[in-house]
Each structure stands twice: as structure tokens, then as C-alpha cells.
Design an enzyme around this catalytic site. Structure first.
Site, PDB file in Angstrom:
ATOM      1  N   HIS A 248       0.822  -1.213   0.000  1.00  0.00           N
ATOM      2  CA  HIS A 248       0.000   0.000   0.000  1.00  0.00           C
ATOM      3  C   HIS A 248       0.864   1.274   0.000  1.00  0.00           C
ATOM      4  O   HIS A 248       0.811   2.080  -0.918  1.00  0.00           O
ATOM      5  CB  HIS A 248      -0.917   0.016   1.229  1.00  0.00           C
ATOM      6  CG  HIS A 248      -1.848  -1.148   1.318  1.00  0.00           C
ATOM      7  ND1 HIS A 248      -2.896  -1.355   0.452  1.00  0.00           N
ATOM      8  CD2 HIS A 248      -1.884  -2.194   2.197  1.00  0.00           C
ATOM      9  CE1 HIS A 248      -3.541  -2.462   0.786  1.00  0.00           C
ATOM     10  NE2 HIS A 248      -2.956  -2.989   1.834  1.00  0.00           N
TER      11      HIS A 248
HETATM   12  O1  RIB Z   1      -5.084   0.774   4.400  1.00  0.00           O
HETATM   13  C1  RIB Z   1      -3.684   0.689   4.351  1.00  0.00           C
HETATM   14  C2  RIB Z   1      -3.055   1.840   5.056  1.00  0.00           C
HETATM   15  O2  RIB Z   1      -3.414   1.835   6.428  1.00  0.00           O
HETATM   16  C3  RIB Z   1      -1.518   1.781   5.045  1.00  0.00           C
HETATM   17  O3  RIB Z   1      -1.008   3.091   5.095  1.00  0.00           O
HETATM   18  C4  RIB Z   1      -1.198   1.065   6.322  1.00  0.00           C
HETATM   19  O4  RIB Z   1       0.110   1.403   6.817  1.00  0.00           O
HETATM   20  C5  RIB Z   1      -2.256   1.622   7.233  1.00  0.00           C
HETATM   21  O5  RIB Z   1      -1.782   2.865   7.738  1.00  0.00           O
END
Ligand code: RIB
Ligand code: CA
Length: 308
Positions: free
Chosen positions: A238
Site C-alpha cells: 500500500h
Molecule cells: O489501508 C492501508 C493503510 O493503512 C496503510 O497506510 C497502512 O500502513 C495503514 O496505515
């Protein structure tokens, strides 16, 4: 003639994928990392700041780490220990940091650096957007001085905390909507693209086999996320997707659309509402990143990790 480096601040909540994002960011020649700001998110502010300090030390950087908000602007904190572990890094034995966090609060550092960079500063925001919300609320001239914010957050369709909300936006929907309404050029890397920006278990093993401490760390914070319900093919990266978008957007496909954040609903809290799939078109305010060339993305991640 080489392109001028992009001055960036990385606003994060380390966090496993934040750690992978930092490992990559510090070896992206396109980026001039001016500082790291931390926020309450995956774990408490104290833990995200401690993790940012020890991760940047493991990278070999003495970049400043400025702590920010220990809770959302108007709500109670929401954490994700079930994903990142109680300490935010799955309990992996990363040495304690030698350096201390800056006395500068995140929102003050963001403003100071925006002034110093004379309109060229970009922000890579991979945690809840509380620090940016506070910075914008406290400094009415800030929005005009930030060139771009690349956000890991939201989703045109779906969610990971609820069926319709992604964690970073869900945690602080008011701050996120402030950012959406700011007029700052925004690039949103939501779950639509980050679930496609995955590494397979074999690709992660190949990076880990590079054998450097940083490659080992990359493997330790990514391998556990393989074959999960959201992404059966591998581990979705992500936060690294936002970093790679900031460094080389040719890997990605985006489209202009309108986006705001639901802040009043209980069931729909934190949903990023967009006209991306609607005939009810409104004035576009974001570049919504929807696709990635995964093979090129995976190759770029490996190429960057080989630089350690
Ligand atoms: O949904 C994924 C995000 O939420 C990423 O940034 C992970 O690190 C959490 O913060
Ligand atoms: Ca994060």
C-alpha cells in the site's frame, strides 16, 4: 541533464508497509527527503515515532523525525495491532534508535519546509491525514505553498476497515476531507491500485536473498502479508505504491475525478465518495490512481532495494 530532485516530506504511521515505503524512498534518486513526520495510526504516536527513528537509522539516514498528532482531529484513536503487531513492526528485533525525535511538531515542520521550498514541496502521506489537517487549519496560506500531496488512502470501491472505508481515511475522516477541499493538487493511491501493487512470495524472497540488513528488513515487514483475503496473489504494498508513484508515475494509470470524504455517517464513516464510476460528474479535485503495471512495479521495487 538530470531532473531536479523532488523535495518531499513523508508523513507516516510505521507500520510495516510504511517501513517498506521508507526503505524504498531513501533509495529513490528522484526524491530529496526533507524530513519524516509521524502520526497516530497503525499504532500510537509514541510507537510510530519510535519506529520511524529506528527504521531511518537502519537505513543509515539521520533525517529529522518530527512527531505530530497523537489522536485524530475530532475522534478517538483507532489502531491496527492485528495487522502490524503491538509495537507496529510485528515484534521484529530492530535495534532501539540512538537519535531522538525533533522538538518540532509535524505541522510546524510542514509549514516551515513549505515556506523554505518556495512552492516546490511535495508530501507523501501514507498514514491518517491528521497532521496535514492540523497544518492546513493552523496556516491559511499553507495550501498555496504545497505543490502536490500523494496520498495512500481511500478507495473508489471497497474498503479494508469497513466495507466502504480504507484505514487511513477511516481513522480521521475530517482531516482527510479538509485535505480533499484544500485545493492542493492531490494524487490518491487508494485500495483500487494498492491491491494490484503486490509482490508475490517468490519476489519478496528474492529481495530478502539480497542479504543486506535493509533487504532482510524489507522481507520481514512484507512477507507476512502474502495471500491474505484482500490480495490472494501476494502482499499488497500500500504505502510503497504511493512512494513509487511520487518517484515514477509512469508505472501507474490515473484519472481526474471528484472526491470527498463521508464524515457524518456511522456505517459510511471515512468512505471516499467519488464520481469516478458515476454519471453525476462534478468538478475534479484529485488524480485517482486506478491501475499499475505490476510487473514493472515489482521490478522497480527490486531494482531500488538492490541499491543498498
Ligand atoms: O489501508 C492501508 C493503510 O493503512 C496503510 O497506510 C497502512 O500502513 C495503514 O496505515
Ligand atoms: Ca501507513
Amino acid at each position: 541533464m538530470s531532473e531536479k530532485k523532488i523535495p518531499v516530506i513523508i508523513d507516516c504511521d510505521p507500520g510495516c508497509d510504511d517501513t517498506a515505503a521508507l526503505l524504498l524512498a531513501f533509495r529513490c534518486p528522484e526524491l530529496d527527503i526533507r524530513g519524516i513526520t509521524t502520526v497516530s495510526g497503525n499504532v500510537s504516536l509514541e510507537k510510530t515515532t519510535y519506529n520511524a527513528l529506528r527504521v531511518t537509522e537502519a537505513i543509515g539516514s539521520d533525517v529529522r523525525v518530527c512527531p505530530g498528532a497523537d489522536r485524530p482531529m475530532f475522534r478517538e484513536p483507532v489502531y491496527a495491532p492485528h495487522v502490524h503487531g503491538e509495537d507496529g513492526l510485528l515484534g521484529i528485533g530492530l535495534p532501539a534508535p540512538q537519535k531522538k525525535a525533533s522538538f518540532y511538531k509535524a505541522w510546524d515542520f510542514i509549514y516551515e519546509e513549505a515556506v523554505a521550498q518556495k512552492g516546490e514541496l511535495q508530501i507523501i502521506a501514507v498514514g491518517p491525514l491528521t497532521n496535514l489537517g492540523i497544518a492546513l487549519a493552523a496556516n491559511q496560506d499553507l495550501a498555496g505553498m504545497i505543490k502536490r500531496i500523494v496520498i495512500m488512502g481511500g478507495a473508489a470501491a471497497g474498503g479494508n476497515v469497513t466495507p466502504c472505508a480504507e484505514f487511513n481515511i477511516y481513522v480521521d475522516p475530517e482531516a482527510a476531507d479538509l485535505v480533499m477541499r484544500s485545493g492542493i493538487p492531490l494524487c490518491v493511491c487508494g485500495l483500487d491500485v494498492t491491491l494490484k501493487a503486490y509482490l508475490t512470495a517468490e519476489e519478496i524472497a528474492g529481495i530478502k536473498a539480497l542479504g543486506t540488513p535493509q533487504a532482510e528488513l524489507f522481507g520481514a515487514v512484507t512477507e507476512q502479508n502474502c495471500e491474505k483475503i484482500f490480495c490472494p496473489e501476494g502482499a499488497p504494498l500500500h504505502d510503497p505504491a504511493a512512494v513509487l508513484f511520487a518517484a515514477d508515475e509512469s508505472l501507474f494509470t490515473s484519472q481526474r475525478c471528484w472526491m470527498r470524504v463521508e464524515t457524518t455517517g456511522s456505517i459510511t464513516r471515512g468512505k471516499t465518495v467519488t464520481d469516478c464510476y458515476s454519471d453525476a460528474q462534478k468538478e475534479a479535485n484529485v488524480d485517482l490512481v486506478l491501475d499499475v503495471d505490476r510487473e514493472r512495479f515489482a521490478a522497480k521495487v527490486r531494482e531500488i532495494m538492490e541499491r543498498y
